[in-house]
Write a protein that holds these residues in place. Sequence first.
Motif, PDB file in Angstrom:
ATOM      1  N   GLY A 113       6.828  -5.531   1.886  1.00  0.00           N
ATOM      2  CA  GLY A 113       7.377  -6.736   2.502  1.00  0.00           C
ATOM      3  C   GLY A 113       7.571  -7.850   1.500  1.00  0.00           C
ATOM      4  O   GLY A 113       7.456  -7.665   0.291  1.00  0.00           O
ATOM      5  N   ASN A 114       7.839  -9.028   2.035  1.00  0.00           N
ATOM      6  CA  ASN A 114       8.087 -10.212   1.226  1.00  0.00           C
ATOM      7  C   ASN A 114       7.076 -11.281   1.638  1.00  0.00           C
ATOM      8  O   ASN A 114       7.235 -11.903   2.690  1.00  0.00           O
ATOM      9  CB  ASN A 114       9.525 -10.697   1.462  1.00  0.00           C
ATOM     10  CG  ASN A 114       9.860 -11.917   0.656  1.00  0.00           C
ATOM     11  OD1 ASN A 114       9.037 -12.783   0.438  1.00  0.00           O
ATOM     12  ND2 ASN A 114      11.101 -11.999   0.218  1.00  0.00           N
ATOM     13  N   PRO A 115       6.020 -11.489   0.846  1.00  0.00           N
ATOM     14  CA  PRO A 115       4.991 -12.448   1.228  1.00  0.00           C
ATOM     15  C   PRO A 115       5.521 -13.867   1.468  1.00  0.00           C
ATOM     16  O   PRO A 115       5.045 -14.560   2.369  1.00  0.00           O
ATOM     17  CB  PRO A 115       4.018 -12.437   0.054  1.00  0.00           C
ATOM     18  CG  PRO A 115       4.220 -11.108  -0.586  1.00  0.00           C
ATOM     19  CD  PRO A 115       5.690 -10.803  -0.399  1.00  0.00           C
ATOM     20  N   ALA A 116       6.513 -14.281   0.708  1.00  0.00           N
ATOM     21  CA  ALA A 116       7.049 -15.636   0.887  1.00  0.00           C
ATOM     22  C   ALA A 116       7.695 -15.776   2.266  1.00  0.00           C
ATOM     23  O   ALA A 116       7.457 -16.755   2.984  1.00  0.00           O
ATOM     24  CB  ALA A 116       8.050 -15.965  -0.215  1.00  0.00           C
TER      25      ALA A 116
ATOM     26  N   PRO B 177       3.795  -5.142  13.306  1.00  0.00           N
ATOM     27  CA  PRO B 177       3.820  -4.104  12.279  1.00  0.00           C
ATOM     28  C   PRO B 177       4.584  -4.569  11.037  1.00  0.00           C
ATOM     29  O   PRO B 177       5.627  -5.203  11.150  1.00  0.00           O
ATOM     30  CB  PRO B 177       4.561  -2.945  12.952  1.00  0.00           C
ATOM     31  CG  PRO B 177       4.517  -3.231  14.407  1.00  0.00           C
ATOM     32  CD  PRO B 177       4.415  -4.712  14.549  1.00  0.00           C
ATOM     33  N   PRO B 178       4.047  -4.249   9.854  1.00  0.00           N
ATOM     34  CA  PRO B 178       4.759  -4.588   8.626  1.00  0.00           C
ATOM     35  C   PRO B 178       5.957  -3.649   8.447  1.00  0.00           C
ATOM     36  O   PRO B 178       6.098  -2.675   9.179  1.00  0.00           O
ATOM     37  CB  PRO B 178       3.724  -4.355   7.533  1.00  0.00           C
ATOM     38  CG  PRO B 178       2.841  -3.306   8.111  1.00  0.00           C
ATOM     39  CD  PRO B 178       2.798  -3.557   9.595  1.00  0.00           C
ATOM     40  N   THR B 179       6.758  -3.960   7.468  1.00  0.00           N
ATOM     41  CA  THR B 179       7.849  -3.062   7.133  1.00  0.00           C
ATOM     42  C   THR B 179       7.239  -1.881   6.411  1.00  0.00           C
ATOM     43  O   THR B 179       6.412  -2.042   5.511  1.00  0.00           O
ATOM     44  CB  THR B 179       8.863  -3.784   6.225  1.00  0.00           C
ATOM     45  OG1 THR B 179       9.255  -4.996   6.859  1.00  0.00           O
ATOM     46  CG2 THR B 179      10.066  -2.918   5.966  1.00  0.00           C
ATOM     47  N   ASP B 180       7.643  -0.681   6.799  1.00  0.00           N
ATOM     48  CA  ASP B 180       7.085   0.487   6.154  1.00  0.00           C
ATOM     49  C   ASP B 180       8.095   1.630   6.127  1.00  0.00           C
ATOM     50  O   ASP B 180       9.118   1.575   6.775  1.00  0.00           O
ATOM     51  CB  ASP B 180       5.781   0.939   6.815  1.00  0.00           C
ATOM     52  CG  ASP B 180       5.913   1.152   8.325  1.00  0.00           C
ATOM     53  OD1 ASP B 180       7.042   1.266   8.825  1.00  0.00           O
ATOM     54  OD2 ASP B 180       4.878   1.220   8.993  1.00  0.00           O
ATOM     55  N   ALA B 181       7.746   2.618   5.325  1.00  0.00           N
ATOM     56  CA  ALA B 181       8.572   3.815   5.237  1.00  0.00           C
ATOM     57  C   ALA B 181       7.647   5.013   5.194  1.00  0.00           C
ATOM     58  O   ALA B 181       6.633   4.994   4.496  1.00  0.00           O
ATOM     59  CB  ALA B 181       9.433   3.774   3.969  1.00  0.00           C
TER      60      ALA B 181
ATOM     61  N   ALA C  43       0.838  -1.204   0.000  1.00  0.00           N
ATOM     62  CA  ALA C  43       0.000   0.000   0.000  1.00  0.00           C
ATOM     63  C   ALA C  43       0.868   1.247   0.000  1.00  0.00           C
ATOM     64  O   ALA C  43       1.967   1.252   0.547  1.00  0.00           O
ATOM     65  CB  ALA C  43      -0.904   0.022   1.230  1.00  0.00           C
ATOM     66  N   VAL C  44       0.347   2.280  -0.636  1.00  0.00           N
ATOM     67  CA  VAL C  44       0.924   3.616  -0.575  1.00  0.00           C
ATOM     68  C   VAL C  44      -0.219   4.507  -0.102  1.00  0.00           C
ATOM     69  O   VAL C  44      -1.227   4.654  -0.801  1.00  0.00           O
ATOM     70  CB  VAL C  44       1.465   4.080  -1.946  1.00  0.00           C
ATOM     71  CG1 VAL C  44       1.965   5.514  -1.873  1.00  0.00           C
ATOM     72  CG2 VAL C  44       2.573   3.146  -2.424  1.00  0.00           C
TER      73      VAL C  44
ATOM     74  N   THR D 196       2.682  13.926   3.560  1.00  0.00           N
ATOM     75  CA  THR D 196       3.123  12.743   4.285  1.00  0.00           C
ATOM     76  C   THR D 196       2.563  11.512   3.592  1.00  0.00           C
ATOM     77  O   THR D 196       1.348  11.401   3.407  1.00  0.00           O
ATOM     78  CB  THR D 196       2.619  12.786   5.750  1.00  0.00           C
ATOM     79  OG1 THR D 196       3.039  14.004   6.353  1.00  0.00           O
ATOM     80  CG2 THR D 196       3.154  11.617   6.550  1.00  0.00           C
ATOM     81  N   VAL D 197       3.436  10.582   3.205  1.00  0.00           N
ATOM     82  CA  VAL D 197       3.022   9.364   2.510  1.00  0.00           C
ATOM     83  C   VAL D 197       3.636   8.169   3.219  1.00  0.00           C
ATOM     84  O   VAL D 197       4.826   8.152   3.513  1.00  0.00           O
ATOM     85  CB  VAL D 197       3.462   9.392   1.023  1.00  0.00           C
ATOM     86  CG1 VAL D 197       3.096   8.095   0.320  1.00  0.00           C
ATOM     87  CG2 VAL D 197       2.841  10.584   0.304  1.00  0.00           C
ATOM     88  N   LEU D 198       2.815   7.149   3.485  1.00  0.00           N
ATOM     89  CA  LEU D 198       3.269   5.919   4.118  1.00  0.00           C
ATOM     90  C   LEU D 198       3.332   4.819   3.064  1.00  0.00           C
ATOM     91  O   LEU D 198       2.358   4.596   2.348  1.00  0.00           O
ATOM     92  CB  LEU D 198       2.303   5.519   5.239  1.00  0.00           C
ATOM     93  CG  LEU D 198       2.641   4.242   5.991  1.00  0.00           C
ATOM     94  CD1 LEU D 198       3.932   4.401   6.783  1.00  0.00           C
ATOM     95  CD2 LEU D 198       1.490   3.868   6.918  1.00  0.00           C
ATOM     96  N   VAL D 199       4.473   4.143   2.961  1.00  0.00           N
ATOM     97  CA  VAL D 199       4.653   3.033   2.031  1.00  0.00           C
ATOM     98  C   VAL D 199       4.798   1.759   2.862  1.00  0.00           C
ATOM     99  O   VAL D 199       5.699   1.668   3.700  1.00  0.00           O
ATOM    100  CB  VAL D 199       5.909   3.241   1.144  1.00  0.00           C
ATOM    101  CG1 VAL D 199       6.096   2.061   0.193  1.00  0.00           C
ATOM    102  CG2 VAL D 199       5.815   4.555   0.369  1.00  0.00           C
TER     103      VAL D 199
END
Length: 92
Positions: free
Chosen positions: A65-68, A84-88, A41-42, A59-62
């Motif tokens: 991750g790696n589903p596998a 929490p997922p990996t985000d930026a 998601a963005v 402000t934008v959240l990205v």
Amino acid sequence: MTEDSTREPGEIVTKLSPRSVPDTVARLTGILSDKGQKVFAVIDQSAEASAAGLTLRETVLVIFGNPAAGTLVMQAAPLSAVDPPTDALVAP
């Protein structure tokens, strides 16, 4: 050893970008995709704030991750799905 290799798990890393927020998001999502990461998601948080009648600087959240890899972790420990997922976060 890179700058990021000495940080603690969960520590927030701040990087300055010479680009605008939209250009930084485009570059970041491109790099993530090129490295085999899935961009889930963005989220334009300033646009969401505006829709709620509020103001927020650009402000934008990205979220990525790696589903596998994530699936294997969730199979072994199902409650990890709420971690929490990996985000930026990209903001001026």
